[in-house]
Design a protein around this motif. Structure first.
Motif, PDB file in Angstrom:
ATOM      1  N   ASN A 205       0.846  -1.194   0.000  1.00 18.14           N
ATOM      2  CA  ASN A 205       0.000   0.000   0.000  1.00 18.14           C
ATOM      3  C   ASN A 205       0.888   1.253   0.000  1.00 18.14           C
ATOM      4  O   ASN A 205       2.121   1.164   0.066  1.00 18.14           O
ATOM      5  N   ALA A 206       0.271   2.414  -0.070  1.00 21.98           N
ATOM      6  CA  ALA A 206       1.030   3.668  -0.184  1.00 21.98           C
ATOM      7  C   ALA A 206       1.947   3.891   1.014  1.00 21.98           C
ATOM      8  O   ALA A 206       3.093   4.328   0.864  1.00 21.98           O
ATOM      9  N   GLN A 207       1.471   3.553   2.216  1.00 23.39           N
ATOM     10  CA  GLN A 207       2.280   3.744   3.418  1.00 23.39           C
ATOM     11  C   GLN A 207       3.505   2.842   3.396  1.00 23.39           C
ATOM     12  O   GLN A 207       4.623   3.275   3.711  1.00 23.39           O
ATOM     13  N   THR A 208       3.311   1.586   3.015  1.00 24.19           N
ATOM     14  CA  THR A 208       4.445   0.651   2.946  1.00 24.19           C
ATOM     15  C   THR A 208       5.446   1.093   1.893  1.00 24.19           C
ATOM     16  O   THR A 208       6.668   0.998   2.101  1.00 24.19           O
ATOM     17  N   GLN A 209       4.976   1.578   0.764  1.00 25.57           N
ATOM     18  CA  GLN A 209       5.875   2.078  -0.272  1.00 25.57           C
ATOM     19  C   GLN A 209       6.724   3.228   0.244  1.00 25.57           C
ATOM     20  O   GLN A 209       7.925   3.295  -0.034  1.00 25.57           O
ATOM     21  N   ARG A 210       6.100   4.128   1.010  1.00 25.50           N
ATOM     22  CA  ARG A 210       6.861   5.243   1.572  1.00 25.50           C
ATOM     23  C   ARG A 210       7.898   4.747   2.568  1.00 25.50           C
ATOM     24  O   ARG A 210       9.037   5.214   2.588  1.00 25.50           O
ATOM     25  N   GLU A 211       7.502   3.780   3.405  1.00 27.91           N
ATOM     26  CA  GLU A 211       8.431   3.269   4.400  1.00 27.91           C
ATOM     27  C   GLU A 211       9.587   2.523   3.751  1.00 27.91           C
ATOM     28  O   GLU A 211      10.740   2.628   4.203  1.00 27.91           O
ATOM     29  N   LEU A 212       9.307   1.764   2.700  1.00 21.81           N
ATOM     30  CA  LEU A 212      10.381   1.075   1.978  1.00 21.81           C
ATOM     31  C   LEU A 212      11.388   2.083   1.438  1.00 21.81           C
ATOM     32  O   LEU A 212      12.610   1.881   1.546  1.00 21.81           O
ATOM     33  N   LYS A 213      10.885   3.167   0.878  1.00 20.87           N
ATOM     34  CA  LYS A 213      11.768   4.190   0.320  1.00 20.87           C
ATOM     35  C   LYS A 213      12.654   4.802   1.405  1.00 20.87           C
ATOM     36  O   LYS A 213      13.865   4.967   1.219  1.00 20.87           O
ATOM     37  N   VAL A 214      12.062   5.094   2.561  1.00 26.42           N
ATOM     38  CA  VAL A 214      12.825   5.717   3.640  1.00 26.42           C
ATOM     39  C   VAL A 214      13.878   4.753   4.189  1.00 26.42           C
ATOM     40  O   VAL A 214      15.022   5.140   4.454  1.00 26.42           O
ATOM     41  N   TRP A 215      13.511   3.483   4.343  1.00 23.03           N
ATOM     42  CA  TRP A 215      14.479   2.517   4.859  1.00 23.03           C
ATOM     43  C   TRP A 215      15.629   2.301   3.883  1.00 23.03           C
ATOM     44  O   TRP A 215      16.766   2.073   4.293  1.00 23.03           O
ATOM     45  N   ILE A 216      15.362   2.366   2.595  1.00 25.98           N
ATOM     46  CA  ILE A 216      16.431   2.255   1.609  1.00 25.98           C
ATOM     47  C   ILE A 216      17.392   3.434   1.763  1.00 25.98           C
ATOM     48  O   ILE A 216      18.613   3.287   1.629  1.00 25.98           O
ATOM     49  N   GLU A 217      16.853   4.617   2.080  1.00 19.23           N
ATOM     50  CA  GLU A 217      17.692   5.791   2.285  1.00 19.23           C
ATOM     51  C   GLU A 217      18.488   5.674   3.577  1.00 19.23           C
ATOM     52  O   GLU A 217      19.653   6.063   3.625  1.00 19.23           O
TER      53      GLU A 217
END
Length: 294
Positions: free
Chosen positions: A191-203
């Protein structure tokens, strides 16, 4: 530019909402130390809140980790947190600027000093002109701070021209990354929240570590983002920076288990089940807060 040897810190600093939120996070003490170090570095740079090596070279995460003598992962987490809380700003050229710098520095006082400096330079030049008669050629400044003063004025002008534009943050995430593809194929639609969290954790860490955490959640038959997130949270606390560090962590756990500890390593070791485990929550991209375990 003249050196500044002080910054202002309010006695009510720890009553600030943002500081209190940071205090609730894992590695809170280290994040606060990095914040104070950033303020001190901005005062040392003395460029209206900007922090850089020189006017053309911004500090990278790696450079700050070395200067501050702190783990790279924690520095990245700190910068991300401060940026999300609007405590710092990043230009398109990756220059860091302290938001509301006037709170931490007597800007009016510094402007007054600069004006006095300009007046001294003007008087010095006028005296030289009088001494040289009608000769209006090049003026050689005397030994002292006159040369430094002139350079300071020129530097101020260059900084204002080159660094005064503060733009929106760069979006480094990619929905088509290998991590998102793996998630979609092995766990399900994010979902949109998980996508955002994945992006932040990659950073915060990197793509290979996020991928490894997802793979371990699948291997443990606990395929979910909350489980993988617990693994990543534990890795941050253990200062993991790459897969080699993960291997060392695995070996240490295996050794302890062999010496008498029992239980499944995939669940007891990698998943952090304490309230300190954190996630990116709150409906805002990259906002750090305490997370609930799924």
């Amino acid at each position: 530019m003249a050196e500044v040897k002080w910054i202002k810190l309010s006695v009510q600093m720890f009553e600030d909402e943002k500081i209190r939120l940071i205090e609730s996070m894992p590695e809170a003490d280290m994040l606060l130390i990095i914040w104070v170090k950033l303020l001190a570095q901005a005062g040392k740079t003395n460029a209206n809140g900007y922090i850089y090596l020189n006017e053309k070279v911004p500090y990278t995460d790696e450079m700050l980790a070395t200067i501050f003598n702190r783990p790279l992962n924690i520095v990245r987490l700190a910068l991300k947190t401060f940026q999300d809380f609007d405590m710092i700003e990043m230009t398109d050229d990756q220059f860091i600027a302290i938001s509301n710098w006037e709170k931490h520095q007597n800007v009016e006082g510094l402007d007054k000093i600069r004006q006095q400096t300009r007046d001294r330079v003007a008087k010095h030049r006028e005296m030289k002109k009088l001494q040289a008669g009608n000769d209006t050629g090049n003026v050689t400044l005397t030994q002292g701070n006159a040369t430094d003063i002139e350079v300071e004025i020129d530097t101020d002008i260059n900084i204002e021209k080159e660094l005064d534009k503060r733009n929106n943050r760069k979006n480094n995430g990619s929905k088509n990354s290998k991590v998102h593809e793996y998630y979609h194929s092995n766990i399900g639609k994010a979902n949109a929240q998980t996508q955002r969290e994945l992006k932040v954790w990659i950073e915060i860490l990197n793509e290979e570590l996020v991928m490894e955490a997802l793979k371990r959640s699948v291997a443990a038959k606990k395929a979910s983002w909350s489980y993988a997130r617990g693994i990543l949270s534990n890795w941050v606390k253990s200062y993991v920076q790459n897969l080699s560090d993960v291997e060392v962590l695995d070996n240490n756990f295996a050794k302890k288990r062999k010496e008498g500890e029992h239980g499944k390593p995939s669940e007891q070791h990698y998943r952090n089940t304490t309230p300190e485990a954190f996630t990116i929550t709150g409906g805002q991209v990259g906002r750090i807060g305490r997370g609930r375990q799924a």
